[in-house]
Design an enzyme around this catalytic site. Structure first.
Site, PDB file in Angstrom:
ATOM      1  N   GLU A 264       0.918  -1.137   0.031  1.00  0.00           N
ATOM      2  CA  GLU A 264       0.004  -0.009   0.124  1.00  0.00           C
ATOM      3  C   GLU A 264       0.744   1.147  -0.121  1.00  0.00           C
ATOM      4  O   GLU A 264       1.592   1.732   1.100  1.00  0.00           O
ATOM      5  CB  GLU A 264      -0.726  -0.115   1.203  1.00  0.00           C
ATOM      6  CG  GLU A 264      -1.834  -1.127   1.560  1.00  0.00           C
ATOM      7  CD  GLU A 264      -3.036  -1.128   0.447  1.00  0.00           C
ATOM      8  OE1 GLU A 264      -3.339  -0.262  -0.096  1.00  0.00           O
ATOM      9  OE2 GLU A 264      -3.564  -2.261   0.304  1.00  0.00           O
ATOM     10  N   CYS A 298      -2.490   9.163   1.884  1.00  0.00           N
ATOM     11  CA  CYS A 298      -2.168   8.324   0.675  1.00  0.00           C
ATOM     12  C   CYS A 298      -3.259   8.809  -0.488  1.00  0.00           C
ATOM     13  O   CYS A 298      -2.904   8.906  -1.446  1.00  0.00           O
ATOM     14  CB  CYS A 298      -2.063   7.144   0.894  1.00  0.00           C
ATOM     15  SG  CYS A 298      -3.425   6.081   1.532  1.00  0.00           S
TER      16      CYS A 298
END
Ligand code: NAD
Length: 508
Positions: A264, A298
């Site tokens: 991720e 993110c």
């Protein structure tokens, strides 16, 4: 007793006199160097402790492997009970846990509490899922044979997390790993040890109540511990959350031993705004996406592609919205944006703006460092993306680049041109545009939204992104399958043994 010691005491951790204002280390394997955690808001020391050494990590992993031998025999719904208990404790301590996030990584109060809620939500999801782990039954070509797919526990799961989601990312992994029958070993960011300690205090209570030592391990340490975990063949899955640069190193090490990864990594997320868009929605979503968590998500919005003709109107409204963002102490209820995580992040902010100006960008909001780690949320009007290399990078700060485009095709091409592929969105009232954006020739990201922003994913969906974002999926949908090993099993309940390719042997 300091406020931090009192907070940790409420979570069941006694502070030690060995370190000023520090957490007790009794339960921590810790022969490594000292680590001090400071508030990014005011530099106040929050916790001081000794980090795990590589030897400590190895001892923790041995404990996790021993736990695995027991845990894999526990029925999944019973493993769900352990996660349910964790969710109860998280609910009980939500305020304190949220405060740890605010103090240590500078998220505003609502974001800190929101992150704790995400942990609760994934636990609830995992408890339900613990009664739903399922495989297919597949038609066999052979008479009186049954073919099926089974999902079995995998083994200890290594979880390496980034500073910006110092609790939730661990929970996304640990809740699913537990119901799937795997202990977890957590290496948190060295910028967020207090958050990890606080969560682990509750994990210890769960382990005690269920007599399941080794179910949750915590190895607070730096890159050395992460590297040891990545190289450890006894850890079949590494779930890594962090930058693309570090993720590539981890992927190479784990791949070199043919281990599994969930990656991720960084994002560089864009919103497309068409002329038909509801600008009220678009402005709120862009501001929330770009300014929320001071641009340190993110999924933060970093690029906007606006259809030519409405760019002035959009700019005017964004400048107004940015003007209303109250920057300051994240623990105050009226604050909307806290600090960046550290001085180095402030340098990256300044450097990105300098490069953007050199490359032809013009500042339309913000652009300044205030004091300490506090900066202004910033908007730059940008030339064509192809001529603006700074926009191809993820700068982990509240900087937004506005591009004008002539068509949806141009906007989608620009959205997809960068190496990252996490989140994306379009604001439009056109069904044709919305569906094109979501089609196979539309956005290439793991998340694609219509009339909502790029950040704020729900637990029920699989979360993750493509290309340099790493391809991993966590959280909802069938993300649980990554934490299990798949076995195809065939049972012959007949009296014949039909061999493949019609081969036969004389046996009598
Ligand atoms: P980082 O890459 O600097 O650190 C992440 C973690 O990796 C830390 O725990 C660190 O100690 C550890 N680490 C460092 N070197 C290592 C090595 N060689 N081997 C193993 N572990 C090592 O990232 P950061 O600055 O903490 O976080 C910000 C980044 O994380 C941004 O790029 C952001 O987009 C990304 N992120 C991605 C997601 C996602 O779900 N896609 C979520 C949160 C953050």
């Amino acid at each position: 007793m300091s406020a931090i010691s009192a907070l940790l005491a409420r979570l069941g951790l006694q502070t030690s006199s060995a370190f000023s204002g520090a957490a007790s280390l009794e339960f921590l394997a810790a022969a490594g160097p000292a680590l001090s955690s400071e508030s990014p808001s005011n530099g106040q020391q929050l916790v001081q402790l000794k980090q795990a050494s590589v030897g400590d990590y190895e001892a923790l992993r041995t404990g996790a492997s021993q736990c695995f031998h027991e845990l894999r025999k526990v029925p999944a719904p019973k493993r769900g009970d352990m996660v349910r208990r964790l969710a109860e404790l998280l609910r009980e301590h939500k305020e304190d846990l949220g405060l740890c996030i605010t103090l240590e990584v500078g998220k505003i109060r609502s974001e800190g509490l929101g992150e704790v809620q995400e942990m609760i939500d994934i636990c609830d999801f995992a408890v339900g899922l613990s009664r739903q782990l399922h495989g297919l039954t597949i038609a066999s070509e052979r008479t009186s044979h049954r073919m099926m797919e089974q999902w079995h526990p995998l083994g200890p799961v290594g979880v390496v997390t980034a500073f910006n989601f110092p609790m939730a990312v661990w929970a996304w992994n640990a809740a699913l790993a537990t119901i799937c029958g795997n202990p977890t070993i957590w290496k948190p960011s060295e910028h967020a040890p207090l958050c990890a300690l606080a969560v682990h205090a509750l994990c210890r209570q769960v382990m005690r109540e269920f007599a399941m030592p080794g179910l949750f391990s915590l190895a607070i340490g730096g890159a050395e511990v992460g590297k040891a975990m990545a190289a450890d063949a006894a850890v079949p899955l590494i779930s890594f959350t962090g930058s693309v640069r570090t993720g590539k190193q981890v992927a190479a090490v784990v791949g070199g031993r043919l281990g599994k990864t969930i990656l991720e990594l960084g994002g560089n997320n864009a919103i497309i705004v068409e002329k038909s868009a509801d600008l009220d929605l678009a402005v709120r979503a862009i501001t929330f996406g770009a300014v929320g968590t001071a641009g340190q998500r993110c999924t933060s919005t970093r690029r906007v592609f606006v259809e030519r003709g409405i760019q002035e109107e959009l700019e005017r409204r964004l400048i107004k919205a940015y003007g209303s963002v109250r920057i300051g102490d994240p623990s105050e209820a009226s604050t909307l944006m806290g600090p960046l995580i550290h001085a180095q992040a402030v340098e990256s902010f300044k450097s990105a703006i300098a490069q953007a100006l050199e490359q032809g960008g013009s500042l339309i909001a913000g652009g300044k460092v205030l004091e300490g780690n506090f900066v202004q949320p910033t908007i730059l009007r940008a030339p064509r993306q192809a001529d603006f290399p700074i926009a191809w990078e993820e700068t982990f700060a509240p900087i937004l680049y506005l591009f004008s485009v002539d068509s949806l095709d141009e906007a989608i091409d620009a959205n997809n041109a960068v190496s990252q592929g996490l989140s994306s969105a379009i604001f439009t009232d056109s069904v044709r545009s919305a569906e094109t954006f979501l089609s196979a020739w539309g956005s290439d990201c793991g998340i694609a939204n219509v009339n909502l922003g790029t950040s704020g994913a729900e637990i029920g969906g699989a979360f993750g992104g493509e290309k340099d974002t790493g391809g991993g999926r966590e959280s909802g949908s069938d993300a649980w399958k990554a934490y299990m090993r798949r076995q195809t099993s065939t049972v012959n309940f007949g009296r014949d043994l039909p061999l493949a390719q019609g081969v036969s042997f004389e046996t009598e």
